[in-house]
Scaffold this motif. Structure first.
Motif, PDB file in Angstrom:
ATOM      1  N   ARG A 370      49.512  -6.246  -1.617  1.00 18.66           N
ATOM      2  CA  ARG A 370      48.992  -5.419  -2.624  1.00 18.66           C
ATOM      3  C   ARG A 370      47.418  -5.519  -2.320  1.00 18.66           C
ATOM      4  N   THR A 371      46.806  -6.271  -1.622  1.00 18.48           N
ATOM      5  CA  THR A 371      45.282  -6.526  -1.061  1.00 18.48           C
ATOM      6  C   THR A 371      44.899  -5.675  -0.121  1.00 18.48           C
ATOM      7  N   ALA A 372      44.946  -4.424  -0.484  1.00 23.99           N
ATOM      8  CA  ALA A 372      44.709  -3.266   0.622  1.00 23.99           C
ATOM      9  C   ALA A 372      43.246  -3.053   0.686  1.00 23.99           C
ATOM     10  N   SER A 373      42.899  -2.467   1.940  1.00 27.98           N
ATOM     11  CA  SER A 373      41.380  -2.133   2.319  1.00 27.98           C
ATOM     12  C   SER A 373      40.852  -1.834   1.080  1.00 27.98           C
ATOM     13  N   SER A 374      41.592  -0.644   0.578  1.00 28.25           N
ATOM     14  CA  SER A 374      40.898   0.349  -0.553  1.00 28.25           C
ATOM     15  C   SER A 374      40.539  -0.155  -1.682  1.00 28.25           C
ATOM     16  N   TRP A 375      41.052  -1.591  -2.022  1.00 22.66           N
ATOM     17  CA  TRP A 375      40.371  -2.319  -3.085  1.00 22.66           C
ATOM     18  C   TRP A 375      39.307  -2.881  -3.005  1.00 22.66           C
ATOM     19  N   GLU A 376      38.604  -3.165  -1.599  1.00 21.51           N
ATOM     20  CA  GLU A 376      37.212  -3.612  -1.470  1.00 21.51           C
ATOM     21  C   GLU A 376      36.107  -3.398  -2.497  1.00 21.51           C
ATOM     22  N   GLU A 377      36.243  -2.189  -2.526  1.00 19.56           N
ATOM     23  CA  GLU A 377      35.038  -1.695  -3.588  1.00 19.56           C
ATOM     24  C   GLU A 377      35.287  -2.006  -5.055  1.00 19.56           C
ATOM     25  N   ASP A 378      36.588  -2.222  -5.441  1.00 15.12           N
ATOM     26  CA  ASP A 378      36.817  -2.523  -6.881  1.00 15.12           C
ATOM     27  C   ASP A 378      36.279  -4.217  -6.743  1.00 15.12           C
ATOM     28  N   TRP A 379      36.943  -4.885  -5.842  1.00 18.21           N
ATOM     29  CA  TRP A 379      36.728  -6.447  -6.039  1.00 18.21           C
ATOM     30  C   TRP A 379      35.177  -6.536  -5.888  1.00 18.21           C
ATOM     31  N   PHE A 380      34.500  -5.964  -5.156  1.00 22.58           N
ATOM     32  CA  PHE A 380      33.219  -6.226  -4.703  1.00 22.58           C
ATOM     33  C   PHE A 380      32.084  -5.554  -5.912  1.00 22.58           C
ATOM     34  N   SER A 381      32.707  -4.704  -6.681  1.00 21.46           N
ATOM     35  CA  SER A 381      31.918  -3.948  -7.665  1.00 21.46           C
ATOM     36  C   SER A 381      30.755  -4.940  -8.289  1.00 21.46           C
ATOM     37  N   GLY A 382      31.279  -6.067  -8.699  1.00 20.29           N
ATOM     38  CA  GLY A 382      30.431  -6.908  -9.702  1.00 20.29           C
ATOM     39  C   GLY A 382      29.732  -7.930  -8.977  1.00 20.29           C
ATOM     40  N   ILE A 383      29.791  -7.718  -7.414  1.00 19.53           N
ATOM     41  CA  ILE A 383      29.203  -8.712  -6.650  1.00 19.53           C
ATOM     42  C   ILE A 383      27.678  -8.256  -6.419  1.00 19.53           C
ATOM     43  N   PRO A 384      26.540  -8.748  -6.543  1.00 18.57           N
ATOM     44  CA  PRO A 384      24.993  -8.297  -6.096  1.00 18.57           C
ATOM     45  C   PRO A 384      25.144  -7.866  -4.756  1.00 18.57           C
ATOM     46  N   LEU A 385      24.264  -6.792  -4.521  1.00 17.70           N
ATOM     47  CA  LEU A 385      24.142  -6.317  -3.265  1.00 17.70           C
ATOM     48  C   LEU A 385      23.891  -7.393  -2.160  1.00 17.70           C
ATOM     49  N   ALA A 386      22.822  -7.987  -2.506  1.00 16.77           N
ATOM     50  CA  ALA A 386      22.130  -9.297  -1.628  1.00 16.77           C
ATOM     51  C   ALA A 386      23.473 -10.300  -1.455  1.00 16.77           C
ATOM     52  N   TRP A 387      24.409 -10.560  -2.244  1.00 15.95           N
ATOM     53  CA  TRP A 387      25.329 -11.575  -1.833  1.00 15.95           C
ATOM     54  C   TRP A 387      26.375 -10.797  -1.064  1.00 15.95           C
ATOM     55  N   ARG A 388      26.382  -9.457  -1.144  1.00 12.80           N
ATOM     56  CA  ARG A 388      27.539  -8.977  -0.157  1.00 12.80           C
ATOM     57  C   ARG A 388      27.047  -8.936   1.221  1.00 12.80           C
ATOM     58  N   GLN A 389      25.751  -8.622   1.324  1.00 16.32           N
ATOM     59  CA  GLN A 389      25.108  -8.760   2.649  1.00 16.32           C
ATOM     60  C   GLN A 389      25.194  -9.981   3.157  1.00 16.32           C
ATOM     61  N   PRO A 405      35.502  -2.233  11.278  1.00 19.22           N
ATOM     62  CA  PRO A 405      34.322  -1.435  11.086  1.00 19.22           C
ATOM     63  C   PRO A 405      33.516  -2.273  10.163  1.00 19.22           C
ATOM     64  N   LYS A 406      32.280  -2.192  10.234  1.00 23.04           N
ATOM     65  CA  LYS A 406      31.119  -2.758   9.223  1.00 23.04           C
ATOM     66  C   LYS A 406      31.387  -1.972   7.994  1.00 23.04           C
ATOM     67  N   PRO A 407      31.723  -2.734   6.683  1.00 26.08           N
ATOM     68  CA  PRO A 407      31.674  -1.979   5.407  1.00 26.08           C
ATOM     69  C   PRO A 407      30.513  -1.580   4.745  1.00 26.08           C
ATOM     70  N   GLU A 408      30.045  -0.501   5.573  1.00 27.44           N
ATOM     71  CA  GLU A 408      28.853   0.023   4.971  1.00 27.44           C
ATOM     72  C   GLU A 408      28.667   0.446   3.525  1.00 27.44           C
ATOM     73  N   ASN A 409      30.053   0.989   3.035  1.00 25.02           N
ATOM     74  CA  ASN A 409      29.594   1.398   1.665  1.00 25.02           C
ATOM     75  C   ASN A 409      29.364   0.029   0.806  1.00 25.02           C
ATOM     76  N   LEU A 410      29.735  -0.941   1.274  1.00 23.39           N
ATOM     77  CA  LEU A 410      29.586  -2.292   0.174  1.00 23.39           C
ATOM     78  C   LEU A 410      28.006  -3.012   0.587  1.00 23.39           C
ATOM     79  N   LEU A 411      27.561  -2.420   1.452  1.00 22.61           N
ATOM     80  CA  LEU A 411      26.565  -3.229   1.919  1.00 22.61           C
ATOM     81  C   LEU A 411      25.188  -2.468   1.713  1.00 22.61           C
TER      82      LEU A 411
END
Length: 413
Positions: A370-389, A405-411
């Protein structure tokens, strides 16, 4: 006494000469008589019976030269590393862990789709190009195969019966690929006979290191000739691995190791995280106590742990979140097949055909994670941008080498 000493010296010299002849044989004659590659990597692949008749494994050749008694210890004086391990009785299907973790037991079409060969060629081209491209830099990229420490070769599982080498990547279908390797290599017994169905193999045996012949075991078996024999097998065998989107793999690792009650991972990893990032001076001693008190490692804690420079001071990353380039050394090993979890059914079917073993077994029903790629935004929504980068930089090589592909939407904001 002098005659006896001379006799021993003569015998020792003879043994060394024999081993040198073995090496020479495998470098020259062996190439002409050792057809264990797939069409991807050059020489033709034999049928199963032809492959067995060739007796191509190094051990079989050593037996012919040194006698069957050699099997008691590999090279003279060395202890055999992987006897066939007796297994417990086959568990009832209802007790398999996969039954309660979301495996899909329905049949899935696994026919080869159009362009499968071109897809593999493109994956391998991307891998080779970026390994040769100086614009992509990461630790260990430039070292030679001989410079890889022996303990870092423990993920390379060898099947000498069918000429295959599998580098397993946790959280990328490795449990079932290990099961397949056990069936192919006949390295595990069930009531005195090798397993024939991968799904019959209990999970606890699948991840037992003694079940598999891995490259890191070669040293104790072959001594100073081990690295050369590894290279021979890497040249002649079909080498494959399966990978996964790096961020999705991290989410999956977090879910399976920290959201489920896992006492080993709780004590070894969760307790230090709770102390360091949640300011808990005395976390509960067991995972059941912690869960009962509502104390759990958060995904943010896990990311902090990965980014913390102190994390790898005592030991490298655990294999479940260690980068693939550190597990499988793709710039030192020229892989013949790069499979992906995202296309597991098609890739598995294609690989089994290329190995000429599709008539022996089928790849087990794939885990519908159930850990689909589409879940990435939900999981990382509470992670600070600097940490994601920072996290992307930590796993950038895996993204680039394996074509994710580079996950630009998270970075970006």
């Amino acid at each position: 006494m002098a005659k006896a000493r001379l006799l021993r010296l003569w015998l020792a010299a003879g043994s060394v000469l024999t081993l040198l002849l073995i090496i020479a044989y495998w470098d020259s004659v062996g190439t002409a008589h050792f057809y264990l590659h797939t069409a991807l990597s050059g020489p033709r692949a034999p049928g199963r019976e032809q492959g067995r008749a060739l007796a191509a494994d190094v051990d079989a050749f050593l037996d012919k030269l040194l006698g069957p008694g050699r099997k008691q210890g590999g090279l003279p004086g060395r202890k055999a590393e992987w006897p066939l391990a007796p297994a417990s009785a086959k568990p009832a299907p209802g007790k398999l862990e996969e039954n309660v973790r979301g495996y899909d037991w329905s049949a899935h079409g696994a026919t080869q789709g159009p362009g499968q060969g071109q897809l593999q060629a493109e994956r391998r081209r991307v891998l080779r190009d970026f390994c040769a491209n100086s614009s992509l830099a990461f630790p260990t990229k430039e070292r030679a195969f001989d410079d890889i420490p022996n303990h870092e070769l423990n993920h390379l599982i060898v099947d000498d019966r069918h000429g295959a080498i599998y580098c397993y990547v946790p959280k990328a279908a490795c449990t079932n690929w290990k099961r397949v390797m056990i069936v192919l290599s006949e390295s595990l017994l069930d009531r005195g006979a090798p397993y024939r169905d991968p799904l019959d193999i209990p999970r606890e045996h699948v991840h037992n290191s003694s079940t598999h012949l891995t490259f890191n075991k070669f040293w104790r078996r072959y001594g100073k000739f081990s690295r050369h024999l590894m290279k021979v097998k890497l040249q002649k065998y079909t080498k494959f691995l399966f990978v996964r989107d790096p961020f999705v793999r991290l989410i999956s690792a977090f879910r399976s190791k920290f959201e489920l009650e896992n006492d080993e991972f709780y004590r070894k990893f969760a307790v230090p995280m709770l102390r360091r990032y949640s300011n808990l001076t005395s976390p509960p001693g067991s995972v059941s106590e912690a869960f009962g008190a509502g104390l759990r490692v958060s995904f943010a804690n896990f990311i902090q742990y990965l980014l913390d420079p102190r994390t790898e001071q005592p030991a490298p990353f655990n294999e479940h979140w260690r980068q693939v380039y550190r597990l499988c050394h793709p710039c030192q090993i020229d892989y013949d097949f790069v499979g992906k979890l995202e296309t597991l059914d098609e890739d598995a079917a294609q690989l089994l055909r290329l190995l000429k073993v599709d008539g022996l077994l089928q790849f087990p029903p794939s885990y519908r994670n159930r850990t689909a790629s589409s879940w990435e935004e939900d999981w990382f929504s509470g992670i600070p941008l600097a940490w994601r980068q920072q996290l992307y930089k930590l796993y950038e090589a895996d993204f680039v080498l394996f074509g994710y592909p580079k996950p630009e939407n998270l970075l970006r904001d």
